[in-house]
Design a protein around this motif. Structure first.
Motif, PDB file in Angstrom:
ATOM      1  N   PRO A   1      -2.649 -16.665 -12.843  1.00  0.00           N
ATOM      2  CA  PRO A   1      -2.106 -15.985 -11.676  1.00  0.00           C
ATOM      3  C   PRO A   1      -0.580 -16.017 -11.684  1.00  0.00           C
ATOM      4  O   PRO A   1       0.027 -17.030 -12.039  1.00  0.00           O
ATOM      5  CB  PRO A   1      -2.647 -16.796 -10.496  1.00  0.00           C
ATOM      6  N   SER A   2       0.011 -14.892 -11.327  1.00  0.00           N
ATOM      7  CA  SER A   2       1.470 -14.792 -11.308  1.00  0.00           C
ATOM      8  C   SER A   2       1.905 -13.872 -10.177  1.00  0.00           C
ATOM      9  O   SER A   2       1.264 -12.863  -9.919  1.00  0.00           O
ATOM     10  CB  SER A   2       1.970 -14.246 -12.647  1.00  0.00           C
ATOM     11  N   ASN A   3       3.001 -14.230  -9.563  1.00  0.00           N
ATOM     12  CA  ASN A   3       3.568 -13.432  -8.477  1.00  0.00           C
ATOM     13  C   ASN A   3       4.747 -12.589  -8.977  1.00  0.00           C
ATOM     14  O   ASN A   3       5.524 -12.064  -8.196  1.00  0.00           O
ATOM     15  CB  ASN A   3       4.014 -14.353  -7.331  1.00  0.00           C
ATOM     16  N   ASP A   4       4.881 -12.461 -10.292  1.00  0.00           N
ATOM     17  CA  ASP A   4       6.043 -11.799 -10.901  1.00  0.00           C
ATOM     18  C   ASP A   4       6.110 -10.300 -10.664  1.00  0.00           C
ATOM     19  O   ASP A   4       7.183  -9.716 -10.728  1.00  0.00           O
ATOM     20  CB  ASP A   4       6.054 -12.027 -12.420  1.00  0.00           C
ATOM     21  N   PHE A   5       4.990  -9.653 -10.465  1.00  0.00           N
ATOM     22  CA  PHE A   5       4.972  -8.193 -10.397  1.00  0.00           C
ATOM     23  C   PHE A   5       4.566  -7.730  -9.004  1.00  0.00           C
ATOM     24  O   PHE A   5       3.407  -7.842  -8.614  1.00  0.00           O
ATOM     25  CB  PHE A   5       4.026  -7.623 -11.456  1.00  0.00           C
ATOM     26  N   GLY A   6       5.513  -7.237  -8.278  1.00  0.00           N
ATOM     27  CA  GLY A   6       5.235  -6.683  -6.956  1.00  0.00           C
ATOM     28  C   GLY A   6       4.846  -7.704  -5.908  1.00  0.00           C
ATOM     29  O   GLY A   6       4.321  -7.335  -4.863  1.00  0.00           O
ATOM     30  N   GLY A   7       5.072  -8.998  -6.164  1.00  0.00           N
ATOM     31  CA  GLY A   7       4.707 -10.024  -5.188  1.00  0.00           C
ATOM     32  C   GLY A   7       3.232  -9.975  -4.834  1.00  0.00           C
ATOM     33  O   GLY A   7       2.857 -10.233  -3.692  1.00  0.00           O
ATOM     34  N   GLN A   8       2.379  -9.661  -5.827  1.00  0.00           N
ATOM     35  CA  GLN A   8       0.961  -9.424  -5.556  1.00  0.00           C
ATOM     36  C   GLN A   8       0.075 -10.661  -5.710  1.00  0.00           C
ATOM     37  O   GLN A   8      -1.147 -10.554  -5.677  1.00  0.00           O
ATOM     38  CB  GLN A   8       0.471  -8.272  -6.441  1.00  0.00           C
ATOM     39  N   GLU A   9       0.713 -11.829  -5.842  1.00  0.00           N
ATOM     40  CA  GLU A   9      -0.030 -13.092  -5.831  1.00  0.00           C
ATOM     41  C   GLU A   9       0.739 -14.070  -4.947  1.00  0.00           C
ATOM     42  O   GLU A   9       1.226 -15.100  -5.400  1.00  0.00           O
ATOM     43  CB  GLU A   9      -0.188 -13.651  -7.256  1.00  0.00           C
ATOM     44  N   PRO A  10       0.846 -13.746  -3.632  1.00  0.00           N
ATOM     45  CA  PRO A  10       1.665 -14.580  -2.746  1.00  0.00           C
ATOM     46  C   PRO A  10       0.978 -15.868  -2.298  1.00  0.00           C
ATOM     47  O   PRO A  10       1.649 -16.801  -1.860  1.00  0.00           O
ATOM     48  CB  PRO A  10       1.913 -13.665  -1.548  1.00  0.00           C
ATOM     49  N   GLY A  11      -0.325 -15.943  -2.402  1.00  0.00           N
ATOM     50  CA  GLY A  11      -1.064 -17.078  -1.860  1.00  0.00           C
ATOM     51  C   GLY A  11      -1.050 -18.309  -2.739  1.00  0.00           C
ATOM     52  O   GLY A  11      -0.506 -18.322  -3.841  1.00  0.00           O
ATOM     53  N   GLY A  12      -1.696 -19.331  -2.232  1.00  0.00           N
ATOM     54  CA  GLY A  12      -1.805 -20.592  -2.948  1.00  0.00           C
ATOM     55  C   GLY A  12      -3.160 -20.729  -3.621  1.00  0.00           C
ATOM     56  O   GLY A  12      -3.920 -19.763  -3.759  1.00  0.00           O
ATOM     57  N   THR A  13      -3.479 -21.943  -3.988  1.00  0.00           N
ATOM     58  CA  THR A  13      -4.702 -22.256  -4.720  1.00  0.00           C
ATOM     59  C   THR A  13      -5.955 -21.725  -4.034  1.00  0.00           C
ATOM     60  O   THR A  13      -6.806 -21.093  -4.667  1.00  0.00           O
ATOM     61  CB  THR A  13      -4.823 -23.792  -4.908  1.00  0.00           C
ATOM     62  N   THR A  14      -6.075 -21.956  -2.739  1.00  0.00           N
ATOM     63  CA  THR A  14      -7.264 -21.526  -2.001  1.00  0.00           C
ATOM     64  C   THR A  14      -7.411 -20.010  -2.019  1.00  0.00           C
ATOM     65  O   THR A  14      -8.509 -19.487  -2.247  1.00  0.00           O
ATOM     66  CB  THR A  14      -7.204 -22.042  -0.546  1.00  0.00           C
ATOM     67  N   ASP A  15      -6.296 -19.311  -1.822  1.00  0.00           N
ATOM     68  CA  ASP A  15      -6.331 -17.842  -1.808  1.00  0.00           C
ATOM     69  C   ASP A  15      -6.713 -17.284  -3.188  1.00  0.00           C
ATOM     70  O   ASP A  15      -7.503 -16.349  -3.290  1.00  0.00           O
ATOM     71  CB  ASP A  15      -4.970 -17.277  -1.396  1.00  0.00           C
ATOM     72  N   ILE A  16      -6.128 -17.860  -4.226  1.00  0.00           N
ATOM     73  CA  ILE A  16      -6.413 -17.405  -5.593  1.00  0.00           C
ATOM     74  C   ILE A  16      -7.885 -17.645  -5.927  1.00  0.00           C
ATOM     75  O   ILE A  16      -8.570 -16.767  -6.454  1.00  0.00           O
ATOM     76  CB  ILE A  16      -5.484 -18.104  -6.601  1.00  0.00           C
ATOM     77  N   ALA A  17      -8.382 -18.840  -5.590  1.00  0.00           N
ATOM     78  CA  ALA A  17      -9.792 -19.167  -5.852  1.00  0.00           C
ATOM     79  C   ALA A  17     -10.715 -18.248  -5.066  1.00  0.00           C
ATOM     80  O   ALA A  17     -11.753 -17.807  -5.585  1.00  0.00           O
ATOM     81  CB  ALA A  17     -10.072 -20.626  -5.509  1.00  0.00           C
ATOM     82  N   GLU A  18     -10.356 -17.938  -3.838  1.00  0.00           N
ATOM     83  CA  GLU A  18     -11.171 -17.048  -3.009  1.00  0.00           C
ATOM     84  C   GLU A  18     -11.333 -15.689  -3.689  1.00  0.00           C
ATOM     85  O   GLU A  18     -12.431 -15.160  -3.794  1.00  0.00           O
ATOM     86  CB  GLU A  18     -10.531 -16.881  -1.616  1.00  0.00           C
ATOM     87  N   THR A  19     -10.219 -15.142  -4.177  1.00  0.00           N
ATOM     88  CA  THR A  19     -10.279 -13.832  -4.828  1.00  0.00           C
ATOM     89  C   THR A  19     -11.051 -13.904  -6.136  1.00  0.00           C
ATOM     90  O   THR A  19     -12.011 -13.154  -6.353  1.00  0.00           O
ATOM     91  CB  THR A  19      -8.857 -13.289  -5.092  1.00  0.00           C
ATOM     92  N   ALA A  20     -10.631 -14.794  -7.028  1.00  0.00           N
ATOM     93  CA  ALA A  20     -11.226 -14.839  -8.369  1.00  0.00           C
ATOM     94  C   ALA A  20     -12.690 -15.268  -8.338  1.00  0.00           C
ATOM     95  O   ALA A  20     -13.557 -14.589  -8.891  1.00  0.00           O
ATOM     96  CB  ALA A  20     -10.419 -15.775  -9.264  1.00  0.00           C
ATOM     97  N   GLU A  21     -12.947 -16.392  -7.712  1.00  0.00           N
ATOM     98  CA  GLU A  21     -14.284 -16.982  -7.782  1.00  0.00           C
ATOM     99  C   GLU A  21     -15.267 -16.376  -6.778  1.00  0.00           C
ATOM    100  O   GLU A  21     -16.414 -16.109  -7.136  1.00  0.00           O
ATOM    101  CB  GLU A  21     -14.189 -18.490  -7.575  1.00  0.00           C
ATOM    102  N   HIS A  22     -14.836 -16.188  -5.558  1.00  0.00           N
ATOM    103  CA  HIS A  22     -15.773 -15.734  -4.529  1.00  0.00           C
ATOM    104  C   HIS A  22     -15.928 -14.220  -4.478  1.00  0.00           C
ATOM    105  O   HIS A  22     -17.031 -13.712  -4.351  1.00  0.00           O
ATOM    106  CB  HIS A  22     -15.394 -16.327  -3.167  1.00  0.00           C
ATOM    107  N   GLN A  23     -14.812 -13.492  -4.593  1.00  0.00           N
ATOM    108  CA  GLN A  23     -14.920 -12.034  -4.543  1.00  0.00           C
ATOM    109  C   GLN A  23     -15.413 -11.442  -5.866  1.00  0.00           C
ATOM    110  O   GLN A  23     -16.144 -10.458  -5.865  1.00  0.00           O
ATOM    111  CB  GLN A  23     -13.578 -11.405  -4.179  1.00  0.00           C
ATOM    112  N   TYR A  24     -14.986 -12.048  -6.994  1.00  0.00           N
ATOM    113  CA  TYR A  24     -15.317 -11.455  -8.300  1.00  0.00           C
ATOM    114  C   TYR A  24     -16.226 -12.323  -9.158  1.00  0.00           C
ATOM    115  O   TYR A  24     -16.577 -11.932 -10.269  1.00  0.00           O
ATOM    116  CB  TYR A  24     -14.030 -11.107  -9.067  1.00  0.00           C
TER     117      TYR A  24
END
Length: 191
Positions: free
Chosen positions: A94-117
């Motif tokens: 996960p990286s926030n380098d492009f368009g600020g599209q990864e603004p969240g922390g660990t919980t938010d990233i896990a929610e998207t990757a693991e729970h949504q996908y």
């Protein structure tokens, strides 16, 4: 008149110097850094050590949760399901380098990757992937393939069994694309 001993000594010194140069060049080539020398902090603690996948191909993908390419998580999971049993490792970074599209922390990233996908492949902690503060792997990749730098989220590096970059796929190339699958198949077959 030149003394033969001096000529022989000078010749021997030249041969030794040339041999030493060749040795140093060979040693530099042999000790060239591979991707296996890097690791990423894991999203949920510990480390993802690439050395644990020596001799296996690895796909490293910079990801983001709020990107138009975020649905590629599903395609990456499909690749993982199809090829992991044959040796493929996939790592999401996960990286926030492009368009600020990864603004969240660990919980938010896990929610998207693991729970949504439904991602089950390893996810690293958020990292910088470009510029002077880039993670060491991304600095190495930029030096290895300076014309193939990440231009956006979901840029894919396929590391071959030898630890070097085998293929690079830009963001727009979907994980299920025939070119990606063919490259993975080739990397899995190379011994």
């Amino acid at each position: 008149m030149i003394d033969r001993r001096h000529l022989l000594i000078a010749g021997a010194a030249t041969v030794t110097a040339l041999g030493g140069t060749r040795f140093a060049m060979a040693q530099a080539t042999m000790s060239r850094i591979t991707a296996y020398g890097f690791s990423f902090p894991a999203l949920k603690g510990g480390d993802i050590r690439l050395v644990d996948s020596v001799g296996k191909p690895i796909m490293i993908v910079n990801t983001a949760s709020q990107c138009g390419y975020t649905p590629q998580y599903a395609g990456l999971q499909n690749l993982w399901s199809e090829f992991h049993g044959q040796g493929l490792m996939i790592i999401g970074v996960p990286s926030n380098d492009f368009g600020g599209q990864e603004p969240g922390g660990t919980t938010d990233i896990a929610e998207t990757a693991e729970h949504q996908y439904g991602v089950t492949f390893p996810i690293a902690a958020k990292a910088v992937v470009r510029g002077p503060n880039a993670h060491p792997f991304y600095k190495w990749a930029a030096a290895e393939r300076p014309k193939d730098l990440p231009g956006w989220n979901f840029h894919k590096y396929l590391i071959g069994r030898d630890g070097y970059i085998a293929e690079v796929f830009p963001s727009a190339v979907e994980p299920g694309d025939t070119r990606v699958k063919t490259a993975i198949g080739r990397a899995l077959l190379v011994t």
